[in-house]
Design an enzyme around this catalytic site. Structure first.
Site, mmCIF file in Angstrom:
data_model
loop_
_atom_site.group_PDB
_atom_site.id
_atom_site.type_symbol
_atom_site.label_atom_id
_atom_site.label_comp_id
_atom_site.label_asym_id
_atom_site.label_seq_id
_atom_site.Cartn_x
_atom_site.Cartn_y
_atom_site.Cartn_z
ATOM 1 C CB SER A 127 -5.001 -4.632 2.312
ATOM 2 O OG SER A 127 -3.527 -4.048 2.888
ATOM 3 C CE1 TYR A 152 -2.974 -4.613 -2.572
ATOM 4 C CE2 TYR A 152 -2.930 -3.270 -0.796
ATOM 5 C CZ TYR A 152 -2.711 -5.276 -1.497
ATOM 6 O OH TYR A 152 -2.583 -6.371 -0.848
#
Length: 335
Positions: A127, A152
């Site tokens: 990501s 995350y």
């Protein structure tokens, strides 16, 4: 080829599986169909591919080591595309355990399955969130990513480290793809394109954080899938010129690479809202708010490496992409 796509009911997973099936690949798709967001949207994505005779769906959670091991043992995969993960920066603040289970334990299970069955090529979702507190734009794969601002992001950085160790120890070919704000028809309800579009169409107020002083490298789903397909067809190779004294973070002495997939044209948040207004014919009602925890001011992708490897070039600008999304949203939700 026979390809395992995890997270196949997800936004990117379903879009990838559809293209793989269209070109004649055999796809085994797994997903736990959790209720992080509307399960009906996930089932709708699945319905567009499940009638294909080359597609097999299995409801499995990648954190279930025994079930996943059985899938690997009963199939001979040429490629694994791991897109399963607990997504969302803000939700990681509320429920960190979900990220540990899926993004760390689940990813370790994927690595083990690939190792034991000698899968030739593992492609996995990282990501743009890994860039964290970094503010050197555009983000380059060789920039330091040691200061994540959300759990995350930390789990995705961990995935990259875990993948490198497996590549080094077991000779696996692994590619981590750092996605930049993926949007388009069928997109996730927890992301800004969906949230803003829904509220603008319904005449409701939208919360705009950091007083609108933000920007994102919004990347259309078709461009993302094109980039993934390139990497599926061109596995990572050893960098024969890798220098351990001045190590390059995006490649290695083993068959390991990290690549950005972005639009390469960051959009200011207020311009993005303007694209929704143009596509919908509605005026946004805006409530400005301060920055929220775990968020970053901007993301901007350098895609030089992916372009050099595979000739990747995004084709969809924000106005065309948001028109497609708004049209889909109106049709799907009858707004």
């Amino acid at each position: 080829m026979k390809i395992l796509v995890t997270g196949v009911a997800g936004f990117i997973g379903a879009a990838l599986a559809k293209v793989l099936l269209q070109r004649g690949d055999q796809v085994v798709g797994i997903d736990n169909l959790n209720d992080y967001y509307d399960v009906n949207l996930k089932l709708s994505r699945l319905s567009s591919i499940e009638e294909n005779e080359n597609f097999t769906f299995l409801k499995v959670d990648i954190s279930d080591r025994v079930a996943l091991k059985s899938i690997f043992e009963t199939n001979d995969f040429d490629v694994v595309a791991n897109l399963a993960a607990q997504a969302g920066v803000r939700y990681s603040i509320e429920n960190p355990a979900a990220y540990i289970d899926s993004n760390l334990v689940g990813f370790a299970n994927i690595l083990e399955g690939c190792r034991q069955q000698k899968v030739a090529n593992l492609v996995y979702a990282s990501s743009s969130s890994v860039y964290g507190a970094n503010k050197e734009y555009p983000f380059n794969e060789d920039h330091p990513v040691n200061h994540p601002v959300s759990l995350y992001a930390a789990t995705k950085k961990s995935n990259e480290l875990m993948a490198h160790s497996y590549s080094s120890l077991y000779g696996m070919s692994v590619t981590g793809l750092r996605f930049f704000t993926v949007y388009g028809p069928g997109g996730r309800p927890d992301m800004a394109p969906f949230i803003f579009t829904e509220k603008i169409l319904r005449g409701e107020e939208i919360d705009v954080f950091n007083n609108g002083e933000m920007f994102r490298d919004f990347t259309y789903i078709d461009d993302i899938v094109s980039g993934i397909m390139d990497v599926i067809d061109h596995p990572a190779k050893k960098n024969e010129n890798w220098d351990p004294v001045n190590p390059q973070a995006s490649s290695s002495y083993c068959a390991y690479q990290i690549l950005n997939i972005g639009n390469d044209k960051p959009t200011k948040l207020m311009d993005f809202i303007g694209a929704i207004e143009k596509a919908s014919g509605k005026t946004a009602k805006i409530k400005f708010k301060p920055m929220q925890p775990g968020d970053v001011v901007g993301t901007a992708a350098s895609i030089t490496k992916l372009n050099a490897v595979n000739g990747f070039e995004p084709k969809t600008d924000i106005n065309e992409g948001m028109q497609n999304f708004v049209d889909w949203f109106r049709g799907y939700y009858k707004v």
